[in-house]
Design a protein around this motif. Sequence first.
Motif, PDB file in Angstrom:
ATOM      1  N   ALA A   1       1.360  -1.091   0.316  1.00 33.27           N
ATOM      2  CA  ALA A   1       0.018  -0.165  -0.003  1.00 33.27           C
ATOM      3  C   ALA A   1       0.345   0.902   0.283  1.00 33.27           C
ATOM      4  CB  ALA A   1      -1.061   0.088   1.651  1.00 33.27           C
ATOM      5  N   GLU A   2       2.240   1.275   0.736  1.00 30.27           N
ATOM      6  CA  GLU A   2       3.321   2.114   0.894  1.00 30.27           C
ATOM      7  C   GLU A   2       3.558   2.595  -0.616  1.00 30.27           C
ATOM      8  OE1 GLU A   2       7.029   3.541   2.911  1.00 30.27           O
ATOM      9  OE2 GLU A   2       5.326   2.313   4.281  1.00 30.27           O
ATOM     10  N   ALA A   3       3.525   1.557  -1.305  1.00 36.01           N
ATOM     11  CA  ALA A   3       4.354   2.273  -2.595  1.00 36.01           C
ATOM     12  C   ALA A   3       3.506   2.163  -3.459  1.00 36.01           C
ATOM     13  CB  ALA A   3       5.267   0.386  -2.736  1.00 36.01           C
ATOM     14  N   ILE A   4       2.626   1.701  -3.596  1.00 32.68           N
ATOM     15  CA  ILE A   4       1.152   2.297  -4.258  1.00 32.68           C
ATOM     16  C   ILE A   4       0.757   3.789  -4.110  1.00 32.68           C
ATOM     17  CG2 ILE A   4      -0.847   2.056  -5.355  1.00 32.68           C
ATOM     18  CD1 ILE A   4      -0.920  -0.566  -3.831  1.00 32.68           C
ATOM     19  N   HIS A   5       0.634   4.334  -2.730  1.00 33.67           N
ATOM     20  CA  HIS A   5       1.270   5.472  -2.418  1.00 33.67           C
ATOM     21  C   HIS A   5       2.048   6.545  -2.995  1.00 33.67           C
ATOM     22  CE1 HIS A   5       1.473   8.943   0.372  1.00 33.67           C
ATOM     23  NE2 HIS A   5       0.499   9.226  -0.288  1.00 33.67           N
ATOM     24  N   LYS A   6       3.807   5.882  -2.734  1.00 27.28           N
ATOM     25  CA  LYS A   6       4.743   6.659  -3.107  1.00 27.28           C
ATOM     26  C   LYS A   6       5.279   6.802  -4.357  1.00 27.28           C
ATOM     27  CE  LYS A   6       7.935   5.892   0.844  1.00 27.28           C
ATOM     28  NZ  LYS A   6       8.825   5.244   1.363  1.00 27.28           N
ATOM     29  N   ASN A   7       4.238   6.186  -5.295  1.00 31.50           N
ATOM     30  CA  ASN A   7       4.388   6.070  -6.789  1.00 31.50           C
ATOM     31  C   ASN A   7       3.432   6.347  -7.656  1.00 31.50           C
ATOM     32  OD1 ASN A   7       6.721   4.353  -7.414  1.00 31.50           O
ATOM     33  ND2 ASN A   7       5.970   3.149  -6.463  1.00 31.50           N
ATOM     34  N   SER A   8       2.512   6.961  -6.843  1.00 36.16           N
ATOM     35  CA  SER A   8       1.331   7.664  -7.483  1.00 36.16           C
ATOM     36  C   SER A   8       1.466   9.411  -7.666  1.00 36.16           C
ATOM     37  CB  SER A   8       0.243   7.390  -6.485  1.00 36.16           C
ATOM     38  OG  SER A   8      -0.191   7.804  -5.396  1.00 36.16           O
ATOM     39  N   ILE A   9       0.192   9.742  -8.119  1.00 34.09           N
ATOM     40  CA  ILE A   9       0.195  11.560  -8.042  1.00 34.09           C
ATOM     41  C   ILE A   9      -0.226  11.958  -6.690  1.00 34.09           C
ATOM     42  CG2 ILE A   9      -0.282  11.453 -11.177  1.00 34.09           C
ATOM     43  CD1 ILE A   9      -3.283  11.627  -9.938  1.00 34.09           C
ATOM     44  N   ARG A  10      -1.237  10.826  -5.812  1.00 32.93           N
ATOM     45  CA  ARG A  10      -1.261  11.425  -4.926  1.00 32.93           C
ATOM     46  C   ARG A  10       0.140  11.641  -3.216  1.00 32.93           C
ATOM     47  NH1 ARG A  10      -6.454  11.380  -4.596  1.00 32.93           N
ATOM     48  NH2 ARG A  10      -8.182  10.859  -6.424  1.00 32.93           N
ATOM     49  N   LYS A  11       1.272  10.855  -4.185  1.00 27.44           N
ATOM     50  CA  LYS A  11       2.173  10.982  -3.232  1.00 27.44           C
ATOM     51  C   LYS A  11       2.575  11.635  -2.692  1.00 27.44           C
ATOM     52  CE  LYS A  11       6.202  12.403  -6.975  1.00 27.44           C
ATOM     53  NZ  LYS A  11       7.122  12.114  -7.167  1.00 27.44           N
ATOM     54  N   ASP A  12       1.888  13.578  -2.350  1.00 30.71           N
ATOM     55  CA  ASP A  12       2.129  14.213  -1.999  1.00 30.71           C
ATOM     56  C   ASP A  12       0.932  14.955  -0.733  1.00 30.71           C
ATOM     57  OD1 ASP A  12       5.233  14.757  -2.425  1.00 30.71           O
ATOM     58  OD2 ASP A  12       4.346  16.035  -4.232  1.00 30.71           O
ATOM     59  N   GLU A  13       0.728  13.291  -0.845  1.00 34.46           N
ATOM     60  CA  GLU A  13      -0.823  13.858   0.213  1.00 34.46           C
ATOM     61  C   GLU A  13      -1.000  13.030   1.325  1.00 34.46           C
ATOM     62  OE1 GLU A  13      -3.418  16.253   0.251  1.00 34.46           O
ATOM     63  OE2 GLU A  13      -1.864  16.936  -1.925  1.00 34.46           O
ATOM     64  N   LEU A  14      -1.894  13.073   1.316  1.00 39.37           N
ATOM     65  CA  LEU A  14      -2.180  11.873   3.205  1.00 39.37           C
ATOM     66  C   LEU A  14      -2.387  10.080   1.996  1.00 39.37           C
ATOM     67  CD1 LEU A  14      -3.869  13.748   5.365  1.00 39.37           C
ATOM     68  CD2 LEU A  14      -0.907  13.460   6.149  1.00 39.37           C
ATOM     69  N   LEU A  15      -1.404   9.454   3.334  1.00 41.50           N
ATOM     70  CA  LEU A  15      -1.931   7.666   3.441  1.00 41.50           C
ATOM     71  C   LEU A  15      -2.225   7.587   4.566  1.00 41.50           C
ATOM     72  CD1 LEU A  15      -1.806   4.848   2.228  1.00 41.50           C
ATOM     73  CD2 LEU A  15       0.852   4.641   3.382  1.00 41.50           C
ATOM     74  N   LEU A  16      -3.239   7.485   4.776  1.00 42.00           N
ATOM     75  CA  LEU A  16      -3.945   6.990   5.842  1.00 42.00           C
ATOM     76  C   LEU A  16      -4.241   5.473   5.947  1.00 42.00           C
ATOM     77  CD1 LEU A  16      -4.940   7.936   9.071  1.00 42.00           C
ATOM     78  CD2 LEU A  16      -7.455   8.436   7.504  1.00 42.00           C
ATOM     79  N   ARG A  17      -3.805   5.209   7.208  1.00 40.38           N
ATOM     80  CA  ARG A  17      -4.312   3.257   7.775  1.00 40.38           C
ATOM     81  C   ARG A  17      -4.630   3.644   8.573  1.00 40.38           C
ATOM     82  NH1 ARG A  17       1.603   5.183   7.021  1.00 40.38           N
ATOM     83  NH2 ARG A  17       2.703   3.889   5.701  1.00 40.38           N
ATOM     84  N   ILE A  18      -5.720   3.314   8.331  1.00 40.89           N
ATOM     85  CA  ILE A  18      -6.930   2.104   8.682  1.00 40.89           C
ATOM     86  C   ILE A  18      -6.447   0.630   9.247  1.00 40.89           C
ATOM     87  CG2 ILE A  18      -9.386   2.601   9.704  1.00 40.89           C
ATOM     88  CD1 ILE A  18      -9.872   4.983   7.630  1.00 40.89           C
ATOM     89  N   ASN A  19      -6.865   0.064  10.275  1.00 40.41           N
ATOM     90  CA  ASN A  19      -7.072  -1.435  10.727  1.00 40.41           C
ATOM     91  C   ASN A  19      -8.630  -1.861  11.118  1.00 40.41           C
ATOM     92  OD1 ASN A  19      -6.973  -3.921  11.991  1.00 40.41           O
ATOM     93  ND2 ASN A  19      -4.885  -4.196  12.256  1.00 40.41           N
TER      94      ASN A  19
END
Length: 459
Positions: free
Chosen positions: A180-198
């Motif tokens: 999930a982190e890799a998808i976020h870092k390589n997307s156009i949203r990389k400068d926005e939040l990655l919010l993790r919810i368990n």
Amino acid sequence: MKIKLLIIDDESLIRKSLSAGLRDAGYEVSAADSKAEGLHLMEVFRPHIVLTDMRLGKDNGIDLIPELKAIDSDAEIIVMTAFSDIESAVSAIKLGAFDYINKPFDLDHIKLIIHRAFECIKLTTRLLVLEKHSELYMKNMIGSSPVMREVYKKIEKVAHVDNVTVLIRGETGTGKELVAEAIHKNSIRKDELLLRINCSAIPKALVESELFGFEKNAFTGATSKKKGLFEIADGGVVFLDEFGELPLETQSKLLRFLEERRFRRVGGLEDIEVDIRIVAATHKNLEEAVKKGEFREDLYYRINIFPITLPPLRKRGDDILLLADFYLKKFCQNAQKDISGLSIKVKEQLLKYPWPGNIRELRNVIERLVILADTDVIEASYLPPEIQFYTDKVATISTDISDQYAEKEIGNLNQELDQVEKHLITKALDKNSWNQTKTAEILGITRFSLKRKMEKHGF
């Protein structure tokens, strides 16, 4: 994410010209000519930033600040006035205004203040998320096995296609969060939040209000309005870990959100639209859950647009040694120890052991070895007993068969092989209480192949 602005001004010319100028600058703008209309739009339009005049007919713009903040405490408010004085400026700031500007004003100056206000909103949101998730362990993915190279290819392909929902599947401890982190870092949203919810960590009765928020008096104890996690992550990526544990009621609401990209808070009447990307992960067999009525079939098909399946550690070959070396260096540095490596016997046992806890278990084992070891090279005696004395079941069964047939007279090759195969399958089934899935895994064949062989031998 498009910044939403609300302009409240009773002067028609200023209201219209300012709205036009800010729309041309790329903002989404709504405008009101009175306090009442401004409060209404604050509820339904949900702006990020409000620009309000100091005087609104008989109403005072400064008095409006607490009412706007009561609707959305995260919104920033900029006060505009042609009657500049220090006392009014101080009053506005004390009540929560972000800034104070004088009429006539320069559009570029206003855009600069809006930019600063939005940066402040983003910073506040990031701090909130960091407070909730500061303990998260974040590292790059490690591995070069063929199965992992396939995973990397899928991540690269889907990361660049925004708004496509991704479902990450795999056993517990295989590193789904890192995908999930890799998808976020390589997307156009990389400068926005990655919010993790368990999802499994939230009590089932509270899942819906945590994700979507709630309005004041929506239920007992709801003394004020609360934004949900989806609103907090607006513009970014939401990672729903343990997605298969969501209650059926919440699944229904999530399905609607995935279809329409809007939702309502608990107790709310107005739809709220947010721009987030959903990445879900589960170790659960969703197909079985659908059959049992524990998971919605329509949600399963909606979420399963782009699945990525992470292989268990036992299927990754020499990646086990790569990961072991990575953690060895990491924990040696933490413990300030100078350990050159693992002995050959340790490496053999690490490769042989099936790792039911996957990468998480390997990480814990290496950390324990570093703590215990007082030699330059870590020897097998330091390994936990379950790893140190682990023997390959297939090898054990094969040895048993070899002993049985060592003295037997050589006969027809096909017949002899059939006998060996039948004995091997029988032995494996007995060792696994006739569990076909486990037996097939140990024998290194598919469950379908095992069933065909069982039929062939008359089981």
